[in-house]
Motif scaffolding. Structure first.
Motif, mmCIF file in Angstrom:
data_model
loop_
_atom_site.group_PDB
_atom_site.id
_atom_site.type_symbol
_atom_site.label_atom_id
_atom_site.label_comp_id
_atom_site.label_asym_id
_atom_site.label_seq_id
_atom_site.Cartn_x
_atom_site.Cartn_y
_atom_site.Cartn_z
ATOM 1 N N UNK A 168 55.335 132.284 3.759
ATOM 2 C CA UNK A 168 56.114 131.567 2.648
ATOM 3 C C UNK A 168 57.303 131.359 2.805
ATOM 4 N N UNK A 169 57.553 130.018 2.549
ATOM 5 C CA UNK A 169 59.090 129.667 2.972
ATOM 6 C C UNK A 169 59.872 129.865 1.808
ATOM 7 N N UNK A 170 60.289 131.379 1.597
ATOM 8 C CA UNK A 170 61.023 131.819 0.733
ATOM 9 C C UNK A 170 62.539 131.435 0.444
ATOM 10 N N UNK A 171 62.884 130.799 1.476
ATOM 11 C CA UNK A 171 64.151 130.409 1.865
ATOM 12 C C UNK A 171 64.276 129.026 2.616
ATOM 13 N N UNK A 172 65.114 128.311 2.025
ATOM 14 C CA UNK A 172 64.957 126.774 2.688
ATOM 15 C C UNK A 172 65.344 126.693 4.126
ATOM 16 N N UNK A 173 66.091 127.810 4.739
ATOM 17 C CA UNK A 173 66.459 128.058 6.061
ATOM 18 C C UNK A 173 65.480 128.703 6.934
ATOM 19 N N UNK A 174 64.401 129.230 6.264
ATOM 20 C CA UNK A 174 63.104 129.980 7.048
ATOM 21 C C UNK A 174 62.332 128.878 7.479
ATOM 22 N N UNK A 175 62.498 128.712 8.726
ATOM 23 C CA UNK A 175 61.591 127.424 9.401
ATOM 24 C C UNK A 175 60.276 128.250 10.213
ATOM 25 N N UNK A 176 60.328 129.553 10.388
ATOM 26 C CA UNK A 176 59.324 130.370 11.193
ATOM 27 C C UNK A 176 58.804 131.398 10.410
ATOM 28 N N UNK A 177 57.768 132.232 11.179
ATOM 29 C CA UNK A 177 57.129 132.990 10.505
ATOM 30 C C UNK A 177 58.034 134.500 10.399
#
Ligand SMILES: [Zn+2]
Length: 205
Positions: A168-177
């Motif tokens: 779940x992309x819980x943060x906009x900068x999270x681009x990976x698992x």
């Protein structure tokens, strides 16, 4: 053929019960890595259920899954993988997989009640015959909540080459698992740039 690892070796754990179940199959070792399965024995399933206890709500007894429970969980896992992959891609899921998830949801009823004092931690009740059955139904129910609720738009298939995980992309900068995938992609980009520089010296700065 997947080799066996422990549940705690999973690169992403604690994401969401439905995704955690799908993510028990993962690739270890990057692009040329090996597909591994953290749920190959009833003991693995017991570990996994223990890891999920907080997210799924207390059910009151120690996990004691047998081979049948393992088969039920890995069956739900293959259906969930197809449904989650379709949802992440914005396409229709295979009807037989949707039906399998719904069957798991409907197999046992869970109820949540006020505690005797009227507030505080909820009391969970289930008519499932044993703890693994209750957890199976609850995981399937969590998939319904995820795929029909506001978190659906956060669902992503990890874009790192060779990765098969969802998050779940819980943060906009999270681009990976996981940080591991992010690092692998950065290292690959870096060495690709170095390779290009080596073959095209006119582009070097
Ligand atoms: Zn990944």
């Amino acid at each position: 053929m997947a080799i066996s690892v422990r549940v705690r070796d999973m690169p992403v754990l604690g994401e969401h019960p439905a995704l955690d179940l799908v993510n028990t199959v993962f690739v270890r070792g990057g692009l040329r890595g090996q597909l591994v399965d953290a749920l190959t024995t009833p003991a693995d399933l017991a570990d996994w259920i223990t890891e999920q206890a907080e997210a799924l709500g207390p059910l009151g007894s120690a996990p004691d899954p047998g081979p049948d429970a393992l088969t039920a969980f890995t069956g739900l896992r293959s259906s969930l993988r197809r449904v989650v992959a379709a949802a992440a891609a914005g396409t229709d899921a295979p009807p037989e997989n949707v039906a399998a998830v719904n069957t798991a949801v409907g197999a046992h009823r869970d109820t949540v009640e006020l505690p005797p004092v009227g507030y505080g931690p909820a009391q969970h009740r289930t008519d499932a015959p044993d703890l693994p059955s209750a957890v199976l139904a609850r995981v399937a129910r969590s998939a319904v909540d995820l795929l029909t609720g506001p978190d659906l738009e956060l669902l992503r298939a990890c874009p790192a080459p060779g990765c098969v995980l969802f998050y779940l992309r819980t943060h906009p900068r999270r681009g990976w698992c996981s940080p591991g995938c992010g690092n692998r992609v950065r290292v690959a980009r870096h060495s690709r740039r170095r390779g290009e520089t080596a073959t095209r010296p006119e582009d070097a700065r």
